[in-house]
Write a protein that holds these residues in place. Structure first.
Motif, PDB file in Angstrom:
ATOM      1  N   ALA A 102       0.215   4.192   5.470  1.00  0.00           N
ATOM      2  CA  ALA A 102      -0.346   3.024   4.787  1.00  0.00           C
ATOM      3  C   ALA A 102      -1.035   2.081   5.768  1.00  0.00           C
ATOM      4  O   ALA A 102      -2.095   1.511   5.470  1.00  0.00           O
ATOM      5  CB  ALA A 102       0.748   2.291   4.029  1.00  0.00           C
ATOM      6  N   GLU A 103      -0.447   1.931   6.965  1.00  0.00           N
ATOM      7  CA  GLU A 103      -1.039   1.065   7.980  1.00  0.00           C
ATOM      8  C   GLU A 103      -2.390   1.605   8.419  1.00  0.00           C
ATOM      9  O   GLU A 103      -3.370   0.856   8.564  1.00  0.00           O
ATOM     10  CB  GLU A 103      -0.089   0.950   9.177  1.00  0.00           C
ATOM     11  N   LYS A 104      -2.482   2.911   8.634  1.00  0.00           N
ATOM     12  CA  LYS A 104      -3.750   3.522   9.037  1.00  0.00           C
ATOM     13  C   LYS A 104      -4.806   3.384   7.940  1.00  0.00           C
ATOM     14  O   LYS A 104      -5.972   3.095   8.204  1.00  0.00           O
ATOM     15  CB  LYS A 104      -3.532   4.990   9.370  1.00  0.00           C
ATOM     16  N   ILE A 105      -4.379   3.596   6.694  1.00  0.00           N
ATOM     17  CA  ILE A 105      -5.306   3.479   5.565  1.00  0.00           C
ATOM     18  C   ILE A 105      -5.817   2.042   5.444  1.00  0.00           C
ATOM     19  O   ILE A 105      -7.006   1.803   5.178  1.00  0.00           O
ATOM     20  CB  ILE A 105      -4.608   3.920   4.263  1.00  0.00           C
ATOM     21  N   LYS A 106      -4.919   1.085   5.659  1.00  0.00           N
ATOM     22  CA  LYS A 106      -5.311  -0.337   5.561  1.00  0.00           C
ATOM     23  C   LYS A 106      -6.429  -0.654   6.547  1.00  0.00           C
ATOM     24  O   LYS A 106      -7.415  -1.328   6.205  1.00  0.00           O
ATOM     25  CB  LYS A 106      -4.097  -1.229   5.828  1.00  0.00           C
ATOM     26  N   HIS A 107      -6.282  -0.183   7.776  1.00  0.00           N
ATOM     27  CA  HIS A 107      -7.281  -0.484   8.805  1.00  0.00           C
ATOM     28  C   HIS A 107      -8.580   0.289   8.588  1.00  0.00           C
ATOM     29  O   HIS A 107      -9.665  -0.219   8.889  1.00  0.00           O
ATOM     30  CB  HIS A 107      -6.719  -0.174  10.191  1.00  0.00           C
ATOM     31  N   GLN A 108      -8.486   1.496   8.045  1.00  0.00           N
ATOM     32  CA  GLN A 108      -9.683   2.339   7.911  1.00  0.00           C
ATOM     33  C   GLN A 108     -10.472   2.069   6.633  1.00  0.00           C
ATOM     34  O   GLN A 108     -11.702   2.057   6.644  1.00  0.00           O
ATOM     35  CB  GLN A 108      -9.280   3.814   7.974  1.00  0.00           C
ATOM     36  N   TYR A 109      -9.749   1.832   5.533  1.00  0.00           N
ATOM     37  CA  TYR A 109     -10.424   1.697   4.231  1.00  0.00           C
ATOM     38  C   TYR A 109     -10.162   0.353   3.534  1.00  0.00           C
ATOM     39  O   TYR A 109     -10.727   0.097   2.474  1.00  0.00           O
ATOM     40  CB  TYR A 109      -9.970   2.825   3.283  1.00  0.00           C
ATOM     41  N   GLY A 110      -9.326  -0.485   4.135  1.00  0.00           N
ATOM     42  CA  GLY A 110      -8.879  -1.683   3.443  1.00  0.00           C
ATOM     43  C   GLY A 110      -9.976  -2.663   3.076  1.00  0.00           C
ATOM     44  O   GLY A 110     -10.934  -2.868   3.833  1.00  0.00           O
ATOM     45  N   ILE A 141       0.830  -1.201   0.000  1.00  0.00           N
ATOM     46  CA  ILE A 141       0.000   0.000   0.000  1.00  0.00           C
ATOM     47  C   ILE A 141       0.867   1.255   0.000  1.00  0.00           C
ATOM     48  O   ILE A 141       0.613   2.212  -0.746  1.00  0.00           O
ATOM     49  CB  ILE A 141      -0.940   0.002   1.225  1.00  0.00           C
ATOM     50  N   ALA A 142       1.915   1.235   0.826  1.00  0.00           N
ATOM     51  CA  ALA A 142       2.808   2.394   0.891  1.00  0.00           C
ATOM     52  C   ALA A 142       3.441   2.681  -0.467  1.00  0.00           C
ATOM     53  O   ALA A 142       3.516   3.841  -0.912  1.00  0.00           O
ATOM     54  CB  ALA A 142       3.891   2.155   1.942  1.00  0.00           C
ATOM     55  N   GLN A 143       3.856   1.626  -1.148  1.00  0.00           N
ATOM     56  CA  GLN A 143       4.470   1.798  -2.462  1.00  0.00           C
ATOM     57  C   GLN A 143       3.435   2.207  -3.506  1.00  0.00           C
ATOM     58  O   GLN A 143       3.666   3.120  -4.313  1.00  0.00           O
ATOM     59  CB  GLN A 143       5.162   0.508  -2.893  1.00  0.00           C
ATOM     60  N   GLY A 144       2.296   1.560  -3.479  1.00  0.00           N
ATOM     61  CA  GLY A 144       1.275   1.838  -4.488  1.00  0.00           C
ATOM     62  C   GLY A 144       0.658   3.218  -4.371  1.00  0.00           C
ATOM     63  O   GLY A 144       0.300   3.828  -5.388  1.00  0.00           O
ATOM     64  N   LEU A 145       0.531   3.714  -3.136  1.00  0.00           N
ATOM     65  CA  LEU A 145      -0.080   5.024  -2.918  1.00  0.00           C
ATOM     66  C   LEU A 145       0.957   6.120  -2.679  1.00  0.00           C
ATOM     67  O   LEU A 145       0.594   7.263  -2.379  1.00  0.00           O
ATOM     68  CB  LEU A 145      -1.055   4.971  -1.739  1.00  0.00           C
ATOM     69  N   ASN A 146       2.252   5.762  -2.777  1.00  0.00           N
ATOM     70  CA  ASN A 146       3.335   6.750  -2.659  1.00  0.00           C
ATOM     71  C   ASN A 146       3.266   7.484  -1.323  1.00  0.00           C
ATOM     72  O   ASN A 146       3.244   8.719  -1.253  1.00  0.00           O
ATOM     73  CB  ASN A 146       3.268   7.755  -3.821  1.00  0.00           C
ATOM     74  N   THR A 147       3.212   6.710  -0.232  1.00  0.00           N
ATOM     75  CA  THR A 147       3.105   7.321   1.091  1.00  0.00           C
ATOM     76  C   THR A 147       3.956   6.554   2.091  1.00  0.00           C
ATOM     77  O   THR A 147       4.624   5.575   1.742  1.00  0.00           O
ATOM     78  CB  THR A 147       1.629   7.355   1.541  1.00  0.00           C
ATOM     79  N   THR A 148       3.950   6.978   3.346  1.00  0.00           N
ATOM     80  CA  THR A 148       4.775   6.341   4.369  1.00  0.00           C
ATOM     81  C   THR A 148       4.145   5.044   4.861  1.00  0.00           C
ATOM     82  O   THR A 148       2.940   4.811   4.680  1.00  0.00           O
ATOM     83  CB  THR A 148       4.956   7.272   5.581  1.00  0.00           C
ATOM     84  N   HIS A 149       4.963   4.229   5.515  1.00  0.00           N
ATOM     85  CA  HIS A 149       4.476   2.956   6.052  1.00  0.00           C
ATOM     86  C   HIS A 149       3.399   3.199   7.109  1.00  0.00           C
ATOM     87  O   HIS A 149       2.376   2.497   7.129  1.00  0.00           O
ATOM     88  CB  HIS A 149       5.640   2.162   6.653  1.00  0.00           C
ATOM     89  N   ASP A 150       3.626   4.180   7.996  1.00  0.00           N
ATOM     90  CA  ASP A 150       2.652   4.455   9.053  1.00  0.00           C
ATOM     91  C   ASP A 150       1.309   4.900   8.474  1.00  0.00           C
ATOM     92  O   ASP A 150       0.245   4.469   8.935  1.00  0.00           O
ATOM     93  CB  ASP A 150       3.191   5.533  10.000  1.00  0.00           C
TER      94      ASP A 150
END
Length: 465
Positions: free
Chosen positions: A250-258, A239-248
């Protein structure tokens, strides 16, 4: 009745969890928990001793405060990594008529440890499959029967690399508690299955932070287990690589929108993401995110299928059971159901306070402890029923034999992404067991016979001295 408690510690790659529980007739009552996130564990093993030690201390303290129990003794869960599963037989002989009890069962199981000849490994779990009294009298529980000359046990055996065992116990006991016993996840997973699943043949898939572990049960017993070095962290990295963002982030996005199943993800749910190479934000939909997540989760499942094929497991009639932290992702069940012909369910513990898939392993360790305490007569608990789970009503899946691969009944046709429609009652904490690596006094057992220190525990003491 005097209160008795079981305390389990689950050392996971993302967090360490402690559960204090007590046995009731209808299952396990959780009376306190602790969870501490840590960076001291990688791939289920100790990576930084000091960081891991502090996290273990913290989670024990949290569980002690929550439960009101002064925690002195614990049961430790060990990962499947570095383990071997096999069958072994041992027989003990008698020279006069002998009424069998838990001590005789333990002696028969302990004798199996001496037969381990694989250098650098240690037997951690021996679980009975069949007992034979006097040669050919097969019984499920020999206690209170009289044997004239022998007791034989056919048992399943789980062995682990000795260094893994020593480091885990050393780290836990450095926190001021004694490890009473250890249980492999391979054995623990049996308690998350219903009786029907265990009998027909079911595969448990535990998707953790760094590892995905799997175990296969059939005819009521563990057949084999393995692990794959891929899990929730890989999803976050993608997710971090695909959305061009930080690991932290990406982790929040995974839990909220995954969402793990592209077909069910929303293209109306839009969110903004801070970019690494720009001060501006980018906008994505849940469907965009699902395209990334599905690819990795699908890869994890394909790796599981590869392991099953290598083990020669051609039928999973009891279905697939998914648990672990990453099982929280929406769409995991739907994705796997789209890939296999058999039923799929997500396992979440039913106990109040731990109703999350990531607690499955910790509560299963308590279930394993209770099972062996009753088998070996450490305690006597009436009406101990295995916790059964409600089986979901799943519509029969039409099995298209043309889509099967290599005779594996559970396996649907592998497709490349480009081919799909989108790309675009119980034990005290001062209980009856002897710790693995410390000397201690006589047992205070309920209806149990005193026993000598086991050879395995003596070996552990010598390794630490």
């Amino acid at each position: 009745m005097e209160e008795h408690y079981y305390v389990s510690i689950d050392i996971g790659s993302s967090s360490i969890k402690t559960i204090v529980g007590e046995k009731f007739h209808n299952g396990i009552n959780v009376i306190g928990t602790g969870q501490t996130y840590t960076s001291g564990i990688k791939n289920g093993l100790i990576d930084d001793f000091d960081i891991a030690q502090q996290a273990i201390k913290d989670t024990i303290k949290k569980a002690s405060i929550a439960s009101g129990v002064d925690i002195k003794e614990v049961f430790l869960k060990l990962p499947i990594i570095g383990t071997e599963v096999y069958d072994e037989t041992n027989e003990i002989e008698f020279y006069e008529d002998t009424e069998l009890n838990g001590t005789h069962i333990e002696d028969a199981l302990e004798g199996i440890r001496d037969k381990n000849d694989v250098e650098g490994t240690e037997v951690i779990d021996t679980f009975p499959i069949k007992f034979y009294v006097d040669g050919d009298n097969e019984v499920s529980d020999p206690k209170e029967l009289v044997a004239r000359h022998s007791l034989r046990v056919d048992a399943g055996v789980i062995a682990i690399e000795r260094s893994i065992l020593i480091n885990m116990i050393k780290c836990v006991e450095s926190c001021g508690v004694d490890v009473l016993d250890v249980y492999s996840d391979a054995y623990n997973y049996g308690s998350v299955l219903s009786a029907t699943e265990r009998e027909l043949g079911a595969c448990i898939i535990d998707i953790g932070e760094d590892l995905t572990q799997l175990a296969f049960y059939e005819r009521g017993e563990l057949v084999d287990a393995d692990s794959i070095e891929m899990g929730g962290r890989d999803i976050t990295d993608d997710i971090a690589q695909g959305l061009n963002t930080t690991h932290d982030t990406a982790e929040k996005i995974k839990h909220q929108y995954g969402h793990a199943f592209y077909d069910s993800a929303s293209d109306q749910d839009v969110f903004s993401v801070n970019q690494l190479d720009s001060e501006e934000t980018a906008q994505y939909t849940q469907k965009d995110l699902a395209d990334i997540i599905e690819a990795r989760v699908e890869e994890i499942f394909f790796n599981v299928f590869d392991v099953l094929q290598e083990l020669g497991l051609t039928k999973v009639n009891g279905g697939f059971i998914v648990t672990g932290g990453s099982a929280n992702l929406l769409g995991v069940k739907e994705l796997l159901q789209d890939m296999v012909n058999e039923k799929v369910r997500i396992h979440t513990p039913s106990q109040m306070g731990i109703r999350k898939p990531e607690f499955s392993s910790a509560i299963s360790t308590i279930s394993s402890s209770i099972t062996f305490d009753e088998l070996l007569d450490y305690v006597t608990i009436s009406n101990h029923d295995s916790e059964e789970f409600e089986e979901e009503e799943i519509e029969p899946v039409e099995k298209d034999t043309s889509s099967k691969s290599g005779g594996f009944d559970w396996f649907k046709k592998k497709t490349n992404k480009s081919e799909t429609t989108h790309h675009d009652d119980v034990k005290d904490t001062e209980g009856a067991r002897e710790p693995y690596s410390v000397e201690h006094g006589e047992h205070e057992q309920q209806e149990a016979q005193p026993k000598e220190e086991s050879k395995f525990k003596k070996l552990m003491k010598s390794l630490f001295e």
